[in-house]
Design a protein around this motif. Sequence first.
Motif, PDB file in Angstrom:
ATOM      1  N   LEU A 109       0.832  -1.205   0.000  1.00 39.70           N
ATOM      2  CA  LEU A 109       0.000   0.000   0.000  1.00 39.70           C
ATOM      3  C   LEU A 109       0.869   1.258   0.000  1.00 39.70           C
ATOM      4  CD1 LEU A 109      -2.693  -1.200   2.564  1.00 39.70           C
ATOM      5  CD2 LEU A 109      -2.767  -1.335   0.065  1.00 39.70           C
ATOM      6  N   GLY A 110       1.566   1.478  -1.084  1.00 39.90           N
ATOM      7  CA  GLY A 110       2.565   2.538  -1.189  1.00 39.90           C
ATOM      8  C   GLY A 110       2.050   3.958  -1.075  1.00 39.90           C
ATOM      9  N   MET A 111       0.751   4.189  -1.215  1.00 40.26           N
ATOM     10  CA  MET A 111       0.182   5.538  -1.112  1.00 40.26           C
ATOM     11  C   MET A 111      -0.308   5.853   0.297  1.00 40.26           C
ATOM     12  SD  MET A 111       0.528   6.709  -4.128  1.00 40.26           S
ATOM     13  CE  MET A 111      -0.488   8.169  -4.067  1.00 40.26           C
ATOM     14  N   LEU A 112      -0.223   4.869   1.199  1.00 41.77           N
ATOM     15  CA  LEU A 112      -0.801   5.002   2.535  1.00 41.77           C
ATOM     16  C   LEU A 112      -0.097   6.078   3.368  1.00 41.77           C
ATOM     17  CD1 LEU A 112      -3.150   3.354   3.724  1.00 41.77           C
ATOM     18  CD2 LEU A 112      -1.476   1.944   4.876  1.00 41.77           C
ATOM     19  N   ASN A 113      -0.895   7.026   3.904  1.00 42.88           N
ATOM     20  CA  ASN A 113      -0.406   8.054   4.834  1.00 42.88           C
ATOM     21  C   ASN A 113      -0.694   7.664   6.281  1.00 42.88           C
ATOM     22  OD1 ASN A 113      -1.778  10.231   2.507  1.00 42.88           O
ATOM     23  ND2 ASN A 113       0.411  10.133   2.845  1.00 42.88           N
ATOM     24  N   VAL A 114      -1.845   7.029   6.491  1.00 41.49           N
ATOM     25  CA  VAL A 114      -2.318   6.714   7.839  1.00 41.49           C
ATOM     26  C   VAL A 114      -2.658   5.231   7.922  1.00 41.49           C
ATOM     27  CG1 VAL A 114      -4.148   7.135   9.537  1.00 41.49           C
ATOM     28  CG2 VAL A 114      -3.240   9.041   8.179  1.00 41.49           C
ATOM     29  N   LEU A 115      -2.093   4.570   8.934  1.00 38.64           N
ATOM     30  CA  LEU A 115      -2.418   3.171   9.209  1.00 38.64           C
ATOM     31  C   LEU A 115      -2.725   3.048  10.691  1.00 38.64           C
ATOM     32  CD1 LEU A 115      -2.660   0.195   8.453  1.00 38.64           C
ATOM     33  CD2 LEU A 115      -0.185  -0.020   8.751  1.00 38.64           C
ATOM     34  N   ASP A 116      -3.983   2.767  11.001  1.00 40.93           N
ATOM     35  CA  ASP A 116      -4.416   2.632  12.393  1.00 40.93           C
ATOM     36  C   ASP A 116      -5.120   1.293  12.561  1.00 40.93           C
ATOM     37  OD1 ASP A 116      -5.379   2.816  14.967  1.00 40.93           O
ATOM     38  OD2 ASP A 116      -6.262   4.811  14.706  1.00 40.93           O
ATOM     39  N   LEU A 117      -4.421   0.371  13.217  1.00 42.26           N
ATOM     40  CA  LEU A 117      -4.954  -0.959  13.512  1.00 42.26           C
ATOM     41  C   LEU A 117      -5.049  -1.171  15.020  1.00 42.26           C
ATOM     42  CD1 LEU A 117      -2.837  -3.035  10.938  1.00 42.26           C
ATOM     43  CD2 LEU A 117      -5.088  -1.988  10.603  1.00 42.26           C
ATOM     44  N   SER A 118      -5.089  -0.094  15.768  1.00 43.17           N
ATOM     45  CA  SER A 118      -5.048  -0.156  17.229  1.00 43.17           C
ATOM     46  C   SER A 118      -6.297  -0.785  17.830  1.00 43.17           C
ATOM     47  CB  SER A 118      -4.847   1.247  17.802  1.00 43.17           C
ATOM     48  OG  SER A 118      -5.928   2.087  17.473  1.00 43.17           O
ATOM     49  N   GLU A 119      -6.136  -1.240  19.081  1.00 36.73           N
ATOM     50  CA  GLU A 119      -7.245  -1.770  19.880  1.00 36.73           C
ATOM     51  C   GLU A 119      -7.984  -2.911  19.197  1.00 36.73           C
ATOM     52  OE1 GLU A 119      -7.568  -0.932  23.009  1.00 36.73           O
ATOM     53  OE2 GLU A 119      -6.091   0.673  22.891  1.00 36.73           O
ATOM     54  N   ASN A 120      -7.213  -3.911  18.784  1.00 37.35           N
ATOM     55  CA  ASN A 120      -7.744  -5.158  18.258  1.00 37.35           C
ATOM     56  C   ASN A 120      -7.076  -6.297  19.018  1.00 37.35           C
ATOM     57  OD1 ASN A 120      -9.638  -4.790  15.849  1.00 37.35           O
ATOM     58  ND2 ASN A 120      -8.009  -3.358  15.341  1.00 37.35           N
ATOM     59  N   PHE A 121      -7.032  -7.457  18.436  1.00 38.48           N
ATOM     60  CA  PHE A 121      -6.368  -8.607  19.043  1.00 38.48           C
ATOM     61  C   PHE A 121      -5.348  -9.188  18.066  1.00 38.48           C
ATOM     62  CE2 PHE A 121     -10.559  -8.288  21.010  1.00 38.48           C
ATOM     63  CZ  PHE A 121     -10.204  -8.208  22.353  1.00 38.48           C
ATOM     64  N   LEU A 122      -4.703  -8.316  17.309  1.00 39.61           N
ATOM     65  CA  LEU A 122      -3.713  -8.755  16.325  1.00 39.61           C
ATOM     66  C   LEU A 122      -2.510  -9.342  17.040  1.00 39.61           C
ATOM     67  CD1 LEU A 122      -4.052  -5.732  13.902  1.00 39.61           C
ATOM     68  CD2 LEU A 122      -4.987  -8.033  13.593  1.00 39.61           C
ATOM     69  N   GLN A 123      -1.960 -10.413  16.456  1.00 33.76           N
ATOM     70  CA  GLN A 123      -0.882 -11.160  17.096  1.00 33.76           C
ATOM     71  C   GLN A 123       0.315 -11.285  16.164  1.00 33.76           C
ATOM     72  OE1 GLN A 123      -2.934 -14.820  17.804  1.00 33.76           O
ATOM     73  NE2 GLN A 123      -4.139 -14.009  19.491  1.00 33.76           N
ATOM     74  N   GLU A 124       1.292 -11.996  16.664  1.00 39.13           N
ATOM     75  CA  GLU A 124       2.548 -12.278  15.968  1.00 39.13           C
ATOM     76  C   GLU A 124       3.376 -10.997  15.844  1.00 39.13           C
ATOM     77  OE1 GLU A 124       2.476 -15.016  12.690  1.00 39.13           O
ATOM     78  OE2 GLU A 124       0.552 -15.852  13.349  1.00 39.13           O
ATOM     79  N   THR A 125       4.328 -11.004  14.932  1.00 42.95           N
ATOM     80  CA  THR A 125       5.267  -9.884  14.829  1.00 42.95           C
ATOM     81  C   THR A 125       4.759  -8.810  13.875  1.00 42.95           C
ATOM     82  OG1 THR A 125       6.465 -10.988  13.060  1.00 42.95           O
ATOM     83  CG2 THR A 125       7.256 -11.382  15.296  1.00 42.95           C
ATOM     84  N   ILE A 126       5.313  -7.620  14.014  1.00 44.69           N
ATOM     85  CA  ILE A 126       5.031  -6.538  13.074  1.00 44.69           C
ATOM     86  C   ILE A 126       5.783  -6.878  11.790  1.00 44.69           C
ATOM     87  CG2 ILE A 126       5.294  -4.069  12.604  1.00 44.69           C
ATOM     88  CD1 ILE A 126       5.379  -3.676  15.698  1.00 44.69           C
ATOM     89  N   PRO A 127       5.102  -6.964  10.663  1.00 51.42           N
ATOM     90  CA  PRO A 127       5.804  -7.371   9.435  1.00 51.42           C
ATOM     91  C   PRO A 127       6.838  -6.330   9.001  1.00 51.42           C
ATOM     92  CG  PRO A 127       3.571  -6.656   8.921  1.00 51.42           C
ATOM     93  CD  PRO A 127       3.689  -6.670  10.412  1.00 51.42           C
TER      94      PRO A 127
END
Length: 180
Positions: free
Chosen positions: A91-109
């Motif tokens: 997603l090369g055009m992305l300015n804002v990425l907000d995935l907060s307050e979920n239950f996402l696991q594993e490592t940050i890619p």
Amino acid sequence: HLSSNFLTGTLPARIWELTKLSSLSIDNNKLEGSIASELGGLTQLMYLELVGNKLTGSIPPEIRMLKQNLQSLHLSSNALTGRIPEEIGALGMLNVLDLSENFLQETIPTEIGQLRELTYLNLQGNKLTGTIPTEIGQLAKLGNLELDDNILTGTIPTEVLELSQLDNLNVYGNNLQDRF
């Protein structure tokens, strides 16, 4: 915009057929179910905001299909699980990425380092593990980085601390160890 209503049920399948849609904002409702892989068909989408619902399941890898136009992705305050897909790096055009307050696991890619237009990254309040990727240090435009309240270990990479535009760094509530 369908934000702040009392919408219930699942995201209607027909919504993924609106291929000319440039903005989809269905924040602060009571929607359940998962984000369908058909999301990848909304290639004109610039803004996707599904904040504050009860969405479950994982972020579909088809998110990569939104690479031409998507500038803002807000999926916070849901019940999403699984890993952050490495396809997010497309997603090369992305300015804002907000995935907060979920239950996402594993490592940050590490592919997150490919988001060169990113100014705001919020992954706080998940169950992310491992270390903070040094590749985040490649995000020269990043001004806000929130990784607090996860299970991250190790140290804050020097590359991150040297980001010249970074004016907000939150990493509290992890298992980080560092010396200053």
